[in-house]
Design a protein around this motif. Structure first.
Motif, PDB file in Angstrom:
ATOM      1  N   GLN A   7      27.956  37.296  38.775  1.00 41.71           N
ATOM      2  CA  GLN A   7      27.544  38.502  39.489  1.00 41.71           C
ATOM      3  C   GLN A   7      26.082  38.389  39.937  1.00 41.71           C
ATOM      4  N   ASP A  24      42.476  44.585  35.411  1.00 42.50           N
ATOM      5  CA  ASP A  24      41.347  45.443  35.058  1.00 42.50           C
ATOM      6  C   ASP A  24      40.029  44.677  35.140  1.00 42.50           C
ATOM      7  N   ALA A  25      40.019  43.438  34.701  1.00 39.21           N
ATOM      8  CA  ALA A  25      38.814  42.613  34.805  1.00 39.21           C
ATOM      9  C   ALA A  25      38.494  42.331  36.270  1.00 39.21           C
ATOM     10  N   ARG A  28      36.924  45.326  37.739  1.00 39.72           N
ATOM     11  CA  ARG A  28      35.562  45.556  37.226  1.00 39.72           C
ATOM     12  C   ARG A  28      34.541  44.657  37.916  1.00 39.72           C
ATOM     13  N   TRP A  29      34.897  43.425  38.160  1.00 38.26           N
ATOM     14  CA  TRP A  29      33.923  42.444  38.620  1.00 38.26           C
ATOM     15  C   TRP A  29      33.950  42.155  40.118  1.00 38.26           C
ATOM     16  N   ASP A  48      40.175  49.940  44.444  1.00 42.28           N
ATOM     17  CA  ASP A  48      40.783  51.279  44.425  1.00 42.28           C
ATOM     18  C   ASP A  48      41.922  51.444  45.430  1.00 42.28           C
TER      19      ASP A  48
END
Length: 79
Positions: A7, A24-25, A28-29, A48
């Protein structure tokens, strides 16, 4: 730690491509998610809108309910 480093690298203007099977990971990233099925690109969007579409259900056979991924066929059932 690796994702933090990637990141930071991306924040310096570099492109980073990572293959993650944990949705989910990935959400998130990642800024964008590419979904592939049978070697073909079927979706390219931000997390989203992608998770709000039918793509995850159609490709992976899962859906999101109460903050968890569940098999799509059990979506209508209550335990």
């Amino acid at each position: 730690r690796l994702m933090d480093l990637l990141q930071a690298y991306a924040g310096q203007g570099h492109a980073v491509l990572a293959v993650l099977h944990d949705l989910d990971a990935a959400a998130r990233w990642a800024d964008r998610l590419l979904v592939m099925s049978h070697g073909r690109l079927v979706a390219d969007d931000t997390p989203d809108p992608l998770f709000g579409s039918l793509v995850v259900r159609e490709v992976f056979g899962i859906t999101r309910r109460d903050g968890a991924w569940i098999p799509a066929e059990s979506e209508g059932r209550r335990s």
